[in-house]
Write a protein that holds these residues in place. Sequence first.
Motif, mmCIF file in Angstrom:
data_model
loop_
_atom_site.group_PDB
_atom_site.id
_atom_site.type_symbol
_atom_site.label_atom_id
_atom_site.label_comp_id
_atom_site.label_asym_id
_atom_site.label_seq_id
_atom_site.Cartn_x
_atom_site.Cartn_y
_atom_site.Cartn_z
ATOM 1 N N LYS A 184 26.846 -10.045 44.284
ATOM 2 C CA LYS A 184 26.083 -9.220 43.357
ATOM 3 C C LYS A 184 24.913 -9.955 42.713
ATOM 4 O O LYS A 184 23.802 -9.410 42.596
ATOM 5 C CB LYS A 184 27.055 -8.717 42.276
ATOM 6 N N LEU A 185 25.129 -11.192 42.310
ATOM 7 C CA LEU A 185 24.151 -11.879 41.483
ATOM 8 C C LEU A 185 23.353 -12.950 42.217
ATOM 9 O O LEU A 185 22.338 -13.425 41.696
ATOM 10 C CB LEU A 185 24.843 -12.514 40.273
ATOM 11 N N LEU A 209 30.764 -20.455 31.347
ATOM 12 C CA LEU A 209 29.599 -20.000 30.582
ATOM 13 C C LEU A 209 28.296 -20.516 31.197
ATOM 14 O O LEU A 209 27.300 -19.787 31.252
ATOM 15 C CB LEU A 209 29.711 -20.441 29.122
ATOM 16 N N SER A 210 28.289 -21.752 31.644
ATOM 17 C CA SER A 210 27.080 -22.290 32.262
ATOM 18 C C SER A 210 26.776 -21.585 33.576
ATOM 19 O O SER A 210 25.613 -21.399 33.947
ATOM 20 C CB SER A 210 27.206 -23.801 32.481
ATOM 21 N N LEU A 211 27.817 -21.155 34.289
ATOM 22 C CA LEU A 211 27.608 -20.404 35.533
ATOM 23 C C LEU A 211 27.145 -18.978 35.248
ATOM 24 O O LEU A 211 26.301 -18.433 35.967
ATOM 25 C CB LEU A 211 28.896 -20.383 36.352
ATOM 26 N N ASN A 249 17.007 -13.674 32.743
ATOM 27 C CA ASN A 249 16.567 -14.570 33.819
ATOM 28 C C ASN A 249 17.303 -14.258 35.117
ATOM 29 O O ASN A 249 18.345 -13.588 35.116
ATOM 30 C CB ASN A 249 16.781 -16.036 33.436
ATOM 31 N N ILE A 250 16.765 -14.755 36.199
ATOM 32 C CA ILE A 250 17.357 -14.579 37.525
ATOM 33 C C ILE A 250 18.751 -15.213 37.548
ATOM 34 O O ILE A 250 18.954 -16.315 37.045
ATOM 35 C CB ILE A 250 16.472 -15.234 38.598
ATOM 36 N N GLY A 251 19.718 -14.496 38.116
ATOM 37 C CA GLY A 251 21.056 -15.046 38.296
ATOM 38 C C GLY A 251 21.983 -14.871 37.116
ATOM 39 O O GLY A 251 23.151 -15.260 37.191
ATOM 40 N N LYS A 252 21.490 -14.264 36.024
ATOM 41 C CA LYS A 252 22.338 -14.104 34.841
ATOM 42 C C LYS A 252 23.296 -12.935 35.041
ATOM 43 O O LYS A 252 22.941 -11.914 35.634
ATOM 44 C CB LYS A 252 21.473 -13.869 33.598
ATOM 45 N N ASN A 307 22.605 -21.401 40.267
ATOM 46 C CA ASN A 307 22.588 -22.836 40.007
ATOM 47 C C ASN A 307 23.684 -23.537 40.803
ATOM 48 O O ASN A 307 24.874 -23.326 40.566
ATOM 49 C CB ASN A 307 22.772 -23.082 38.499
ATOM 50 N N ASP A 308 23.280 -24.388 41.749
ATOM 51 C CA ASP A 308 24.251 -25.061 42.612
ATOM 52 C C ASP A 308 25.215 -25.946 41.829
ATOM 53 O O ASP A 308 26.418 -25.994 42.114
ATOM 54 C CB ASP A 308 23.521 -25.920 43.652
ATOM 55 N N THR A 309 24.685 -26.663 40.845
ATOM 56 C CA THR A 309 25.528 -27.557 40.039
ATOM 57 C C THR A 309 26.593 -26.764 39.294
ATOM 58 O O THR A 309 27.770 -27.152 39.246
ATOM 59 C CB THR A 309 24.666 -28.343 39.029
ATOM 60 N N ALA A 310 26.177 -25.633 38.708
ATOM 61 C CA ALA A 310 27.116 -24.788 37.971
ATOM 62 C C ALA A 310 28.172 -24.205 38.906
ATOM 63 O O ALA A 310 29.353 -24.101 38.536
ATOM 64 C CB ALA A 310 26.366 -23.676 37.249
ATOM 65 N N GLN A 311 27.765 -23.832 40.109
ATOM 66 C CA GLN A 311 28.712 -23.294 41.089
ATOM 67 C C GLN A 311 29.781 -24.326 41.435
ATOM 68 O O GLN A 311 30.978 -24.025 41.452
ATOM 69 C CB GLN A 311 27.979 -22.873 42.363
#
Length: 598
Positions: free
Chosen positions: A171-172, A76-78, A349-352, A84-88
């Motif tokens: 894609k994202l 969910l956080s990703l 937001n960007i990356g969602k 987000n590098d941390t989420a990845q």
Amino acid sequence: MLKRSEVKLEETWDLTDLFENEQQFEEALQEVSEEATAIEAKFKGKITNSTVAVEVITLYKNLSEKLVPIGNYSQLSLSVDQTNDTAQMRAAKVGQLYSKISAQLSFITSELLQLDEETLTETKNKAQDFSHYIDKLIRKKPYQLHPEVEKTLAAFGSIFEAPYELYNTTKLVDMKFENFEVNGKSYPLSYNSFEGDWELETDTDIRRAAFTAFSNKLRDYQHTTAKTYDTHLKIEKTESDLRGFNSIFDSLLFEQQVDKELYDRQIDLITSELAPIMRKYAKLLQKSHGLEKMTFADLKIPLDPSYEPKISIEESRQYMKDGLSVLGKDYQAMLDRAFDERWIDFAQNIGKSTGAFCSSPYGYHPYVLISWTSRMNEVFVLAHELGHAGHFYLANAEQNIFNARPSLYFIEAPSTMNEMLMANHLLSNSNDARFKRWVISTIIARTYYHNFVTHLLEAAYQRKVYEIIDDGGSVNASILNKLKRDVLVDFWGDAVEITEGAELTWMRQPHYYMGLYPYTYSAGLTIATEVSQRILKEGTPAVNDWINVLKAGGTKTPVELAQMAGVDVTTDHPLRNTIQFISSLVDQLEELTAQLEN
């Protein structure tokens, strides 16, 4: 587009209900890892009687429940920010942990299936809660491999998920859209803005220019995306062959607990009998907008271009409560909680992640992702996702973790049911012809077009792809483009011009990485249409039946669940009734349009 750090907090979901901080998350990782190791050490090679079987299944259930928040927290956080590098890194770490634990504990299934029938029956008698779990295991027995092979396959779990992760990254994260220009004015473009706004834009020049710009960027990544998809297909085919299934279709439908007859009928009947109705609808859109020609880029525009109600997030809450009030006070209380406790991520937001989804972690409340555009049709999208939430809110409360989730065939029935209930409510509370036309057109454009047409055409295309793979072939971008274009042309005929770029829509759908998922939308909506009409006629008895179906979770097959709600999906009657219902809606649109024009 804003960065994730720039959006309003109140428009985001609250993941602290899963873990309050990163330290708590890391401690949970350590705990489940140690528990898995302890279970393996104590029980591997020792599941020889019903007493030990009950003990190990109980521990496995408890561990499974502890894994739920870990997986959901990382994914969910990703999903709200793929950049987000941390989420990845967190998601990758969890994927590796899941693979490790799956490999460690694969012996449980293998050893349980080595027990004789008498011992398994004794196990079920000692622990009735595990009866359904054991029955599902027994059903898998003909396709179970040697324990060491099962362990190896489980260890490769995160690797097998890599194509889907690569698809999302392409894609994202990597795919960046430049602004597009129309008549000297520049407009911003992103995945979410195209699918949430520009596809529905009433200005034809802007809408078509956005479609061209969006398609051009997709085309730049078509070969990478096709190779990624082909890799995923090969993984599915290899496992299907290893396990001894006759075809990849049998393998994928096995988990859904339905046969290929239901699968094929859902695709074939809609393709042949719904096509003329939707062509008629396309012609009505063309006439209402005064278009010289109807193109693929025009199919999602509203029927009444000057009538598109706007709605705030807070206003959507009341629509949810009013429209779904028929489901009872407990259901309404859940809806209030969803807003008050921030179960829903509305922000753009960007990356969602694109589109919308609901995740319902067992033992916790559901989470809904949506990118809110303030368009009134978002009411139906939100109702859809809260349908998933309501389903698992009830099923998780009534069933253990092994029994809560039903077949994929049934999964979209509760979600599309909420769309139908919302439409019924809106229609019954207005005498305004223009508003009624808007509601009916939204039912067709959003509920039926999205679930019965978009996903149906994806299913028809997907079936062609799997036929190639099943025969030992491979696919690339050229093959996928041709297959997609052929399906679109066959369905729309001469009513819609399949413009350049339409063939690339196969690149937009993550469901292709989830087995035979697309066709289940129309299957679910068929059930939902029948039951929603029953609720209109019968009221409380039909509602009570439906609530009991939701509570049943995965304790019954999809055919049995539908029967509980009064629908027999073993025949083609529900599907034909639904197609006839769509036809009647299109007729009503024509009548209301003529009435308003006069």
